[in-house]
Design a protein around this motif. Sequence first.
Motif, PDB file in Angstrom:
ATOM      1  N   ASN A  10       0.862  -1.164   0.000  1.00 14.53           N
ATOM      2  CA  ASN A  10       0.000   0.000   0.000  1.00 14.53           C
ATOM      3  C   ASN A  10       0.910   1.230   0.000  1.00 14.53           C
ATOM      4  N   ASP A  13      -0.182   4.597   1.811  1.00 16.19           N
ATOM      5  CA  ASP A  13       0.026   4.638   3.258  1.00 16.19           C
ATOM      6  C   ASP A  13       1.497   4.890   3.598  1.00 16.19           C
ATOM      7  N   ARG A  17       2.822   8.258   5.497  1.00 17.46           N
ATOM      8  CA  ARG A  17       3.576   8.198   6.748  1.00 17.46           C
ATOM      9  C   ARG A  17       4.903   8.920   6.607  1.00 17.46           C
TER      10      ARG A  17
END
Length: 88
Positions: A10, A13, A17
């Motif tokens: 992913n 994500d 982050r």
Amino acid sequence: MSTLKEISFNWKDLVDRFVHDISLGELTEEFTKKYAEKVESMGRVNIIVAGRTGAGKSSLINAAFRENIAETGMGDPVTSSIRCPATR
């Protein structure tokens, strides 16, 4: 006939982050962990490397696996077998 499984992450994500104060070291560590998990889940893979004598097949194998698992040399053929890292 077996099907090659796709390694996927992913990425959104991971990038989110990173943008939100995750350090590059943490991102690298997380990627390495996830990658290792995916590779492990793939199971065993058979690879065929073909070519004439002295073409560099053993050198290619050693470079790909980052280990000296195939004997190399010059002149007469030197590789008669290769130890598989997965079966050590």
